[in-house]
Write a protein that holds these residues in place. Structure first.
Motif, PDB file in Angstrom:
ATOM      1  N   ARG A  19       0.806  -1.219   0.000  1.00  0.00           N
ATOM      2  CA  ARG A  19       0.000   0.000   0.000  1.00  0.00           C
ATOM      3  C   ARG A  19       0.845   1.278   0.000  1.00  0.00           C
ATOM      4  N   ASP A  20       2.117   1.169  -0.375  1.00  0.00           N
ATOM      5  CA  ASP A  20       2.960   2.352  -0.430  1.00  0.00           C
ATOM      6  C   ASP A  20       2.491   3.332  -1.515  1.00  0.00           C
ATOM      7  N   CYS A  21       1.754   2.812  -2.492  1.00  0.00           N
ATOM      8  CA  CYS A  21       1.245   3.666  -3.573  1.00  0.00           C
ATOM      9  C   CYS A  21      -0.048   4.372  -3.187  1.00  0.00           C
ATOM     10  N   GLY A  22      -0.624   3.972  -2.037  1.00  0.00           N
ATOM     11  CA  GLY A  22      -1.882   4.564  -1.605  1.00  0.00           C
ATOM     12  C   GLY A  22      -3.105   3.755  -1.997  1.00  0.00           C
ATOM     13  N   PHE A  23      -2.896   2.592  -2.632  1.00  0.00           N
ATOM     14  CA  PHE A  23      -4.009   1.739  -3.046  1.00  0.00           C
ATOM     15  C   PHE A  23      -3.893   0.393  -2.339  1.00  0.00           C
ATOM     16  N   PRO A  24      -5.021  -0.299  -2.132  1.00  0.00           N
ATOM     17  CA  PRO A  24      -5.001  -1.538  -1.337  1.00  0.00           C
ATOM     18  C   PRO A  24      -4.253  -2.684  -2.001  1.00  0.00           C
ATOM     19  N   THR A  25      -4.241  -2.721  -3.352  1.00  0.00           N
ATOM     20  CA  THR A  25      -3.553  -3.804  -4.065  1.00  0.00           C
ATOM     21  C   THR A  25      -2.842  -3.242  -5.292  1.00  0.00           C
ATOM     22  N   CYS A  26      -1.922  -4.043  -5.828  1.00  0.00           N
ATOM     23  CA  CYS A  26      -1.258  -3.654  -7.070  1.00  0.00           C
ATOM     24  C   CYS A  26      -2.262  -3.555  -8.217  1.00  0.00           C
ATOM     25  N   PHE A  27      -3.260  -4.428  -8.195  1.00  0.00           N
ATOM     26  CA  PHE A  27      -4.246  -4.402  -9.284  1.00  0.00           C
ATOM     27  C   PHE A  27      -5.051  -3.107  -9.242  1.00  0.00           C
ATOM     28  N   ALA A  28      -5.420  -2.661  -8.041  1.00  0.00           N
ATOM     29  CA  ALA A  28      -6.158  -1.400  -7.923  1.00  0.00           C
ATOM     30  C   ALA A  28      -5.314  -0.233  -8.421  1.00  0.00           C
ATOM     31  N   PHE A  29      -4.026  -0.268  -8.090  1.00  0.00           N
ATOM     32  CA  PHE A  29      -3.111   0.769  -8.569  1.00  0.00           C
ATOM     33  C   PHE A  29      -3.002   0.719 -10.090  1.00  0.00           C
ATOM     34  N   ALA A  30      -2.906  -0.497 -10.647  1.00  0.00           N
ATOM     35  CA  ALA A  30      -2.785  -0.661 -12.098  1.00  0.00           C
ATOM     36  C   ALA A  30      -4.012  -0.119 -12.823  1.00  0.00           C
ATOM     37  N   MET A  31      -5.203  -0.393 -12.292  1.00  0.00           N
ATOM     38  CA  MET A  31      -6.434   0.088 -12.920  1.00  0.00           C
ATOM     39  C   MET A  31      -6.496   1.612 -12.904  1.00  0.00           C
ATOM     40  N   LYS A  32      -6.070   2.191 -11.789  1.00  0.00           N
ATOM     41  CA  LYS A  32      -6.076   3.653 -11.681  1.00  0.00           C
ATOM     42  C   LYS A  32      -5.029   4.261 -12.614  1.00  0.00           C
ATOM     43  N   LEU A  33      -3.904   3.587 -12.727  1.00  0.00           N
ATOM     44  CA  LEU A  33      -2.830   4.059 -13.600  1.00  0.00           C
ATOM     45  C   LEU A  33      -3.274   4.031 -15.062  1.00  0.00           C
ATOM     46  N   ALA A  34      -3.976   2.981 -15.442  1.00  0.00           N
ATOM     47  CA  ALA A  34      -4.448   2.853 -16.826  1.00  0.00           C
ATOM     48  C   ALA A  34      -5.434   3.939 -17.200  1.00  0.00           C
ATOM     49  N   SER A  35      -6.218   4.397 -16.228  1.00  0.00           N
ATOM     50  CA  SER A  35      -7.228   5.428 -16.499  1.00  0.00           C
ATOM     51  C   SER A  35      -6.682   6.840 -16.329  1.00  0.00           C
ATOM     52  N   GLY A  36      -5.403   6.955 -15.965  1.00  0.00           N
ATOM     53  CA  GLY A  36      -4.805   8.279 -15.791  1.00  0.00           C
ATOM     54  C   GLY A  36      -5.081   8.895 -14.441  1.00  0.00           C
ATOM     55  N   GLY A  37      -5.565   8.094 -13.499  1.00  0.00           N
ATOM     56  CA  GLY A  37      -5.933   8.621 -12.193  1.00  0.00           C
ATOM     57  C   GLY A  37      -4.786   8.710 -11.200  1.00  0.00           C
ATOM     58  N   ASP A  41       5.200   7.105 -10.513  1.00  0.00           N
ATOM     59  CA  ASP A  41       6.166   7.324  -9.430  1.00  0.00           C
ATOM     60  C   ASP A  41       5.596   7.042  -8.040  1.00  0.00           C
ATOM     61  N   LYS A  42       4.293   6.752  -7.956  1.00  0.00           N
ATOM     62  CA  LYS A  42       3.687   6.425  -6.656  1.00  0.00           C
ATOM     63  C   LYS A  42       4.149   5.060  -6.150  1.00  0.00           C
ATOM     64  N   CYS A  43       4.624   4.213  -7.055  1.00  0.00           N
ATOM     65  CA  CYS A  43       5.123   2.895  -6.636  1.00  0.00           C
ATOM     66  C   CYS A  43       6.638   2.967  -6.474  1.00  0.00           C
ATOM     67  N   PRO A  44       7.148   2.809  -5.255  1.00  0.00           N
ATOM     68  CA  PRO A  44       8.597   2.929  -5.028  1.00  0.00           C
ATOM     69  C   PRO A  44       9.364   1.635  -5.278  1.00  0.00           C
ATOM     70  N   HIS A  45       8.690   0.568  -5.670  1.00  0.00           N
ATOM     71  CA  HIS A  45       9.328  -0.747  -5.752  1.00  0.00           C
ATOM     72  C   HIS A  45       9.586  -1.207  -7.185  1.00  0.00           C
ATOM     73  N   LEU A  46       9.474  -0.319  -8.155  1.00  0.00           N
ATOM     74  CA  LEU A  46       9.682  -0.697  -9.550  1.00  0.00           C
ATOM     75  C   LEU A  46      11.175  -0.668  -9.885  1.00  0.00           C
ATOM     76  N   SER A  47      11.632  -1.692 -10.581  1.00  0.00           N
ATOM     77  CA  SER A  47      13.013  -1.683 -11.064  1.00  0.00           C
ATOM     78  C   SER A  47      13.118  -0.682 -12.216  1.00  0.00           C
ATOM     79  N   PRO A  48      14.304  -0.158 -12.478  1.00  0.00           N
ATOM     80  CA  PRO A  48      14.459   0.792 -13.588  1.00  0.00           C
ATOM     81  C   PRO A  48      13.985   0.219 -14.920  1.00  0.00           C
ATOM     82  N   GLU A  49      14.217  -1.078 -15.142  1.00  0.00           N
ATOM     83  CA  GLU A  49      13.812  -1.697 -16.399  1.00  0.00           C
ATOM     84  C   GLU A  49      12.299  -1.748 -16.535  1.00  0.00           C
ATOM     85  N   VAL A  50      11.610  -2.157 -15.451  1.00  0.00           N
ATOM     86  CA  VAL A  50      10.151  -2.232 -15.483  1.00  0.00           C
ATOM     87  C   VAL A  50       9.545  -0.836 -15.581  1.00  0.00           C
ATOM     88  N   LYS A  51      10.136   0.102 -14.865  1.00  0.00           N
ATOM     89  CA  LYS A  51       9.625   1.470 -14.927  1.00  0.00           C
ATOM     90  C   LYS A  51       9.725   2.029 -16.343  1.00  0.00           C
TER      91      LYS A  51
END
Length: 455
Positions: A19-37, A41-51
């Motif tokens: 929940r470091d991104c402010g969302f309960p799950t990675c999937f919830a964060f992904a859905m919000k990210l896809a919609s531009g919400g 950078d809210k996820c601090p655990h992404l590797s440089p390659e994945v980012k």
């Protein structure tokens, strides 16, 4: 097609609990990210390659390119669909006026004046052309730089600098780099020499090739250098070629997600069909068929105005009715004895009614209700124009403190809301049924105004 939340979720770390991104799950964060919400950078655990991979996936399929600065800037690109009915178009095509350094002083002055004067009020908007294209044609660098300086001193509109000579092109850029001009053309012959000079003072560039396929190595090289403020010219020689090329580029960028063609385009009706009606018709076809910027050799009111209205119609979001703010408007200089009329907030209705009030020579107060951009009769049928809606605006605006009388004029086509409006206003106001058509207001209003003063 836009990236989905499911595609994004597959690349996220999936830490539990996090929940470091402010969302309960990675999937919830992904859905919000896809919609531009939210942002990556809210996820601090992404590797440089994945980012980097996610940034590429989330980037718009067509780059947004900005020419000019401040309020006068022109933004093109960033489109998401091939056809407007699929969603909407976003950034209207820019219309440029060509000025050659071979033109005499009076011609240059005339075009500068024309650009300033040919502006058209239209449903609350100001329709006008957008930028100048300054063409190095004389062979004299001094003459061209003098033209660039003159235009810069005369207007704040965005500029396209056009020169086949690279040194002249960048000398002109240096004169107005703070204006963020578009540099045209960069070709395969000049690309390598141009790259370091572009990086010195970053400005948008237009690359030109002999066909669409030949654009790809140019955009690929620019991408390697981190230069993405790019406009494409596929080198079309005829109108049919231009329509073919513009359509191919849009489909490749949006449908095929081919990012090396994911840039806005420029076309030159001024060279394809020189002068007059043929040039205007070519511009019309190219605005319809996806071109980001069209360059005209000249225009007159009778040729420019239809292009501006056509562009407005194409680039108006079909999902959102054109509407004005719901409030009480002053038409003319109304006073405490001026009539009060009621209408809805559909932009066309508002401007028709307000213009007819002006035509009557009787200043008035115009109560505009919130109807989600619908006309009076349609809004009534949809339950969005009734007594409660009218009363809400009248009370919120303290209209009773602005006028002595207590009479409201409603559109004749919705006469049936007369009683409910009076009831909603606590029977403190008398509701008068006005004309059925706005064009009858000039004949109705003078006599009605006399009744408010006992005249």
């Amino acid at each position: 097609m836009p990236v989905s939340g499911t595609q994004i979720a597959k690349l996220l770390p999936g830490r539990r609990p996090c929940r470091d991104c402010g969302f309960p799950t990675c999937f919830a964060f992904a859905m919000k990210l896809a919609s531009g919400g939210t942002t990556l950078d809210k996820c601090p655990h992404l590797s440089p390659e994945v980012k980097a991979q996610l940034e590429e996936m989330l980037a718009p399929l067509m780059k947004l390119v900005t020419i000019g600065t401040g309020e006068a800037k022109l933004e093109v690109g960033n489109e998401e669909v091939v056809y407007r009915h699929e969603k909407t178009y976003v950034h209207p095509a820019g219309i440029a006026l060509l000025i050659s350094d071979k033109e005499d002083e009076s011609s240059v002055e005339g075009k500068l004046r024309k650009m300033q004067e040919l502006q058209f009020p239209w449903i609350g908007l100001n329709l006008k052309a957008d930028l100048f294209a300054l063409y190095f044609e004389s062979g004299s660098r001094e003459k061209y730089l003098s033209l660039v300086k003159k235009v810069c001193d005369s207007t704040n509109l965005p500029l396209i600098l056009m020169s086949e000579d690279l040194d002249t092109l960048f000398a002109a850029r240096d004169l107005c780099a703070d204006r963020n001009p578009l540099l045209y053309p960069i070709t395969k012959e000049t690309l390598e020499a141009a790259i370091p000079r572009i990086k010195e003072k970053p400005t948008p560039i237009a690359v030109r090739a002999e066909d669409v396929a030949a654009l790809i190595p140019l955009t690929s090289r620019l991408k390697e250098e981190g230069l993405d403020q790019v406009v494409l010219d596929p080198g079309s020689k005829t109108l049919l070629e231009a329509i073919r090329d513009q359509t191919f580029i849009r489909r490749a960028a949006i449908r095929q997600e081919f990012r090396l063609l994911g840039y806005p385009t420029i076309a030159f009706p001024c060279f394809i069909a020189k002068g007059g009606l043929k040039e205007a018709l070519a511009a019309s076809a190219l605005i319809t068929k996806f071109t980001g910027i069209v360059v005209l050799s000249d225009f007159e009111p009778h040729s420019l105005f239809p292009l501006l209205v056509q562009r407005l119609n194409i680039y108006t979001d079909p999902r959102i009715p054109m509407a004005v703010e719901s409030k009480v408007y002053e038409v003319g200089n109304p006073d405490e004895n001026s009539p009060v009329l009621v209408t809805t907030n559909w932009a066309l209705t508002y401007f028709l009614v307000s213009s007819q009030i002006e035509a009557s020579k009787v200043p008035g107060w115009l109560v505009v209700t919130e109807s989600e951009g619908l006309g009076a009769l349609t809004a009534w049928a949809a339950g969005k124009f009734n007594g409660d809606v009218v009363a809400k605006v009248v009370k919120a605006s303290n209209l009773g403190d602005k006028v002595k009388h207590r009479k409201l004029v409603i559109p004749g086509r919705v006469a049936r809301i007369k009683g409910e409006t009076e009831e909603a206003l606590g029977f403190e106001w008398e509701v008068v049924v006005g004309p059925r058509e706005a064009t009858a207001i000039p004949a109705f209003l003078p006599d009605f105004a006399k009744t408010l003063t006992g005249g």
